[in-house]
Scaffold this motif. Structure first.
Motif, PDB file in Angstrom:
ATOM      1  N   ALA A  74       4.660  13.159   8.923  1.00  0.00           N
ATOM      2  CA  ALA A  74       5.042  14.545   9.201  1.00  0.00           C
ATOM      3  C   ALA A  74       4.924  14.866  10.687  1.00  0.00           C
ATOM      4  CB  ALA A  74       4.173  15.497   8.377  1.00  0.00           C
ATOM      5  N   ALA A  75       3.841  14.380  11.326  1.00  0.00           N
ATOM      6  CA  ALA A  75       3.632  14.673  12.744  1.00  0.00           C
ATOM      7  C   ALA A  75       4.681  14.001  13.617  1.00  0.00           C
ATOM      8  CB  ALA A  75       2.235  14.233  13.168  1.00  0.00           C
ATOM      9  N   LEU A  76       5.125  12.805  13.220  1.00  0.00           N
ATOM     10  CA  LEU A  76       6.123  12.082  14.005  1.00  0.00           C
ATOM     11  C   LEU A  76       7.544  12.402  13.575  1.00  0.00           C
ATOM     12  CD1 LEU A  76       4.428   8.548  14.191  1.00  0.00           C
ATOM     13  CD2 LEU A  76       4.168  10.505  15.726  1.00  0.00           C
ATOM     14  N   ASP A  77       7.684  13.290  12.585  1.00  0.00           N
ATOM     15  CA  ASP A  77       8.992  13.689  12.068  1.00  0.00           C
ATOM     16  C   ASP A  77       9.772  12.472  11.568  1.00  0.00           C
ATOM     17  OD1 ASP A  77      10.993  15.443  11.349  1.00  0.00           O
ATOM     18  OD2 ASP A  77      12.000  15.347  13.298  1.00  0.00           O
ATOM     19  N   LEU A  78       9.090  11.619  10.814  1.00  0.00           N
ATOM     20  CA  LEU A  78       9.717  10.447  10.228  1.00  0.00           C
ATOM     21  C   LEU A  78       9.731  10.588   8.711  1.00  0.00           C
ATOM     22  CD1 LEU A  78       8.076   7.518  12.252  1.00  0.00           C
ATOM     23  CD2 LEU A  78      10.420   8.355  12.466  1.00  0.00           C
ATOM     24  N   PRO A  79      10.872  10.345   8.053  1.00  0.00           N
ATOM     25  CA  PRO A  79      10.870  10.367   6.592  1.00  0.00           C
ATOM     26  C   PRO A  79       9.983   9.247   6.045  1.00  0.00           C
ATOM     27  CG  PRO A  79      12.963   9.527   7.455  1.00  0.00           C
ATOM     28  CD  PRO A  79      12.198  10.043   8.620  1.00  0.00           C
ATOM     29  N   LEU A  80       9.135   9.597   5.088  1.00  0.00           N
ATOM     30  CA  LEU A  80       8.183   8.649   4.525  1.00  0.00           C
ATOM     31  C   LEU A  80       8.730   8.048   3.235  1.00  0.00           C
ATOM     32  CD1 LEU A  80       5.324   7.355   4.570  1.00  0.00           C
ATOM     33  CD2 LEU A  80       4.542   9.336   3.245  1.00  0.00           C
ATOM     34  N   THR A  81       8.755   6.726   3.161  1.00  0.00           N
ATOM     35  CA  THR A  81       9.170   6.011   1.963  1.00  0.00           C
ATOM     36  C   THR A  81       7.981   5.189   1.474  1.00  0.00           C
ATOM     37  OG1 THR A  81      11.473   5.861   2.691  1.00  0.00           O
ATOM     38  CG2 THR A  81      10.753   4.307   0.996  1.00  0.00           C
ATOM     39  N   THR A  82       7.476   5.519   0.302  1.00  0.00           N
ATOM     40  CA  THR A  82       6.311   4.835  -0.248  1.00  0.00           C
ATOM     41  C   THR A  82       6.750   3.842  -1.315  1.00  0.00           C
ATOM     42  OG1 THR A  82       4.904   6.760   0.177  1.00  0.00           O
ATOM     43  CG2 THR A  82       4.088   5.128  -1.397  1.00  0.00           C
ATOM     44  N   VAL A  83       6.281   2.604  -1.177  1.00  0.00           N
ATOM     45  CA  VAL A  83       6.579   1.549  -2.143  1.00  0.00           C
ATOM     46  C   VAL A  83       5.258   0.959  -2.603  1.00  0.00           C
ATOM     47  CG1 VAL A  83       7.700  -0.682  -2.530  1.00  0.00           C
ATOM     48  CG2 VAL A  83       8.799   1.026  -1.066  1.00  0.00           C
ATOM     49  N   ILE A  84       4.973   1.048  -3.910  1.00  0.00           N
ATOM     50  CA  ILE A  84       3.754   0.465  -4.467  1.00  0.00           C
ATOM     51  C   ILE A  84       4.025  -1.016  -4.708  1.00  0.00           C
ATOM     52  CG2 ILE A  84       1.987   0.634  -6.249  1.00  0.00           C
ATOM     53  CD1 ILE A  84       2.274   3.135  -4.556  1.00  0.00           C
ATOM     54  N   ALA A  85       3.469  -1.865  -3.862  1.00  0.00           N
ATOM     55  CA  ALA A  85       3.814  -3.283  -3.908  1.00  0.00           C
ATOM     56  C   ALA A  85       3.438  -3.931  -5.233  1.00  0.00           C
ATOM     57  CB  ALA A  85       3.119  -4.013  -2.760  1.00  0.00           C
ATOM     58  N   SER A  86       2.344  -3.477  -5.842  1.00  0.00           N
ATOM     59  CA  SER A  86       1.837  -4.158  -7.027  1.00  0.00           C
ATOM     60  C   SER A  86       2.689  -3.928  -8.273  1.00  0.00           C
ATOM     61  CB  SER A  86       0.397  -3.707  -7.309  1.00  0.00           C
ATOM     62  OG  SER A  86       0.347  -2.295  -7.468  1.00  0.00           O
ATOM     63  N   VAL A  87       3.563  -2.926  -8.277  1.00  0.00           N
ATOM     64  CA  VAL A  87       4.371  -2.649  -9.467  1.00  0.00           C
ATOM     65  C   VAL A  87       5.798  -3.171  -9.311  1.00  0.00           C
ATOM     66  CG1 VAL A  87       2.990  -0.610 -10.016  1.00  0.00           C
ATOM     67  CG2 VAL A  87       5.055  -0.351  -8.641  1.00  0.00           C
ATOM     68  N   HIS A  88       6.036  -3.990  -8.306  1.00  0.00           N
ATOM     69  CA  HIS A  88       7.373  -4.526  -8.074  1.00  0.00           C
ATOM     70  C   HIS A  88       7.405  -6.027  -8.336  1.00  0.00           C
ATOM     71  CE1 HIS A  88       9.614  -1.086  -6.314  1.00  0.00           C
ATOM     72  NE2 HIS A  88       8.404  -0.677  -5.968  1.00  0.00           N
ATOM     73  N   GLU A  89       8.585  -6.515  -8.599  1.00  0.00           N
ATOM     74  CA  GLU A  89       8.822  -7.938  -8.780  1.00  0.00           C
ATOM     75  C   GLU A  89       9.240  -8.551  -7.436  1.00  0.00           C
ATOM     76  OE1 GLU A  89       8.362  -9.612 -11.546  1.00  0.00           O
ATOM     77  OE2 GLU A  89       7.795  -7.825 -12.708  1.00  0.00           O
ATOM     78  N   PRO A  90       9.102  -9.878  -7.300  1.00  0.00           N
ATOM     79  CA  PRO A  90       9.541 -10.513  -6.047  1.00  0.00           C
ATOM     80  C   PRO A  90      10.995 -10.227  -5.705  1.00  0.00           C
ATOM     81  CG  PRO A  90       8.218 -12.042  -7.344  1.00  0.00           C
ATOM     82  CD  PRO A  90       8.426 -10.832  -8.199  1.00  0.00           C
ATOM     83  N   SER A  91      11.841 -10.136  -6.711  1.00  0.00           N
ATOM     84  CA  SER A  91      13.260  -9.881  -6.452  1.00  0.00           C
ATOM     85  C   SER A  91      13.501  -8.495  -5.865  1.00  0.00           C
ATOM     86  CB  SER A  91      14.066 -10.041  -7.743  1.00  0.00           C
ATOM     87  OG  SER A  91      13.591  -9.159  -8.744  1.00  0.00           O
ATOM     88  N   ASP A  92      12.548  -7.567  -6.040  1.00  0.00           N
ATOM     89  CA  ASP A  92      12.712  -6.236  -5.461  1.00  0.00           C
ATOM     90  C   ASP A  92      12.663  -6.275  -3.937  1.00  0.00           C
ATOM     91  OD1 ASP A  92      12.887  -5.219  -8.002  1.00  0.00           O
ATOM     92  OD2 ASP A  92      10.761  -4.691  -8.122  1.00  0.00           O
ATOM     93  N   PHE A  93      12.047  -7.307  -3.375  1.00  0.00           N
ATOM     94  CA  PHE A  93      11.950  -7.430  -1.922  1.00  0.00           C
ATOM     95  C   PHE A  93      12.862  -8.518  -1.371  1.00  0.00           C
ATOM     96  CE2 PHE A  93       7.795  -5.846  -3.400  1.00  0.00           C
ATOM     97  CZ  PHE A  93       7.779  -4.637  -2.729  1.00  0.00           C
ATOM     98  N   SER A  94      13.184  -9.511  -2.166  1.00  0.00           N
ATOM     99  CA  SER A  94      14.090 -10.556  -1.691  1.00  0.00           C
ATOM    100  C   SER A  94      15.539 -10.236  -2.002  1.00  0.00           C
ATOM    101  CB  SER A  94      13.718 -11.901  -2.331  1.00  0.00           C
ATOM    102  OG  SER A  94      13.775 -11.827  -3.738  1.00  0.00           O
ATOM    103  N   GLY A  95      15.776  -9.274  -2.893  1.00  0.00           N
ATOM    104  CA  GLY A  95      17.134  -8.884  -3.244  1.00  0.00           C
ATOM    105  C   GLY A  95      17.522  -9.364  -4.630  1.00  0.00           C
ATOM    106  N   LEU A  96      18.325  -8.560  -5.318  1.00  0.00           N
ATOM    107  CA  LEU A  96      18.782  -8.905  -6.661  1.00  0.00           C
ATOM    108  C   LEU A  96      20.158  -9.573  -6.575  1.00  0.00           C
ATOM    109  CD1 LEU A  96      17.833  -5.555  -8.406  1.00  0.00           C
ATOM    110  CD2 LEU A  96      16.704  -7.750  -8.731  1.00  0.00           C
TER     111      LEU A  96
END
Length: 411
Positions: A74-96
């Motif tokens: 908020a202070a840097l006026d940047l949109p925040l995107t939160t990703v919970i790493a533990s609830v994702h599969e490897p393909s969510d980061f390497s691409g489907l």
């Protein structure tokens, strides 16, 4: 850490639905402001973010890591995107994999997730990878390319995106894992702890404000030169520190020295120098990148870079400016005595005594005891004892008596 809202609260009455009244009360509870306040943790975090280096915040659950990132975005006026790493599969980061009309000709493209597409469209943002220590090894492996190359599938995140992660120690993480060494070595590790005064004031409605460091444009070339001399000077003298993989699994999941982490350290020193950051902030960043042992060696090396040249001090002792900090003053005086030992001369010997007298008059007298004792041992038979040495005689004698008393007590 919420920021004060500028919206006007709706007028309510006893006849309004209770959920509307509850929402009004929640709005009042979320109402808070920020203030400038010295905070070395927050300053270290913002400096690493400005340097475009991935940061990993370590801390116990509930310590305020997520709240700090929310307030930072908020202070840097940047949109925040939160990703919970533990609830994702490897393909969510390497691409489907997406099969097209003619995969034999066009291949199978790897489609990125929706949050990555949103970041690319925005062109800027703060990507927050939460619960990193609960991500299984396969997910950690998939995160390597994202953290280092900023790629998800066939998509590359724009330069305006910064990456910050958070993790709990394995002992307090839910089904926690140790970080893999390749992933750990890609982060600046910051230990996140709470300050009870900050918490109390924040709960009262005022949190510290996160701001990007102000870099002095006139110091940029000097900062780069200083950082290169600091890192290269240490590694030239201590080549074993260039790459040292820890032996224990736990320490491999933290900061440790490698060519990659030394490059990150060099960048952080340059940014800290250009911003005029304190030594405490630099210490957090350096030790969080290459580890405590190599980091402390580097900090000691940086301190020695700021020491005055012993030959310049001997050339004009009357105008000499000695460091204010005790350990640096001690090192400067030791350097003067070492210079006289390397090239003994009557005039240099007298100048060294004049410097020791100056040190007694302008600082802690006990700092000259060891240099004075060593310098006295360098006297030649035909060298007269300078009159100024009488000012030091009492200091040396008192120090020796104190040492003898301490030894008697110990016995």
């Amino acid at each position: 850490m919420p920021v004060r809202s500028s919206s006007v609260l709706p007028r309510i009455s006893v006849d309004d639905p209770q959920l509307d009244v509850a929402e009004t009360l929640l709005t009042l509870l979320r109402d808070a402001s920020t203030e400038p306040r010295p905070d070395i943790q927050l300053e270290a975090l913002t400096l690493a973010v400005a340097a475009d280096l991935p940061v990993l915040l370590w801390g116990e659950p509930g310590i305020g890591k997520t709240a700090a990132l929310t307030q930072l975005a908020a202070a840097l006026d940047l949109p925040l995107t939160t990703v919970i790493a533990s609830v994702h599969e490897p393909s969510d980061f390497s691409g489907l994999p997406i099969v097209g009309d003619d995969p034999a000709e066009q291949g199978v493209p790897m489609a990125p997730p929706d949050w990555a597409v949103r970041l690319v469209r925005a062109g800027r943002g703060l990507l927050f990878l939460d619960e990193l220590s609960t991500a299984p090894p396969a997910v950690q492996a998939a995160l390597l390319r994202l953290v280092l190359e900023r790629r998800i599938g066939a998509l590359r995140l724009p330069p305006g995106v910064r990456i910050v992660a958070a993790a709990n120690p394995r002992s307090s993480a839910a089904d926690g894992w140790e970080l893999s060494p390749p992933l750990a070595n890609r982060f600046v590790h910051l230990q996140w702890t709470h300050d009870h005064e900050v918490v109390v004031r924040g709960l009262g409605g005022t949190w510290p404000r996160a701001t990007l460091p102000r870099l002095d444009p006139h110091r940029l070339p000097e900062a780069v030169d200083f950082a290169r001399r600091a890192v290269c000077g240490l590694l030239s003298a201590r080549p074993a520190l260039v790459h040292r993989l820890p032996s224990s699994e736990t320490r491999r999941g933290g900061p440790w020295p490698s060519p990659r982490s030394w490059e990150m350290t060099l960048r952080l020193i340059a940014f800290a120098t250009a911003a005029g950051s304190s030594r405490d902030v630099l210490s957090l960043l350096v030790r969080g990148t290459v580890g405590d042992g190599p980091g402390l060696e580097l900090l000691a090396s940086v301190d020695r870079m700021d020491l005055p040249d012993p030959e310049e001090l001997l050339a004009d002792p009357a105008a000499a400016v000695l460091p204010e900090r005790g350990d640096l003053r001690q090192a400067a005086l030791d350097g003067v005595v070492a210079a006289v030992r390397a090239r003994p001369d009557r005039s240099r010997w007298d100048a060294a005594w004049e410097l020791l007298v100056r040190a007694v008059r302008t600082g802690a007298p006990d700092l000259v005891v060891v240099p004075a004792t060593t310098l006295a041992s360098l006297r030649r038979e035909d060298w007269d004892v300078p009159a100024s040495i009488e000012e030091l005689a009492g200091v040396v004698s008192l120090s020796r008596r104190a040492d003898e008393a301490a030894a008697r007590v110990a016995r």
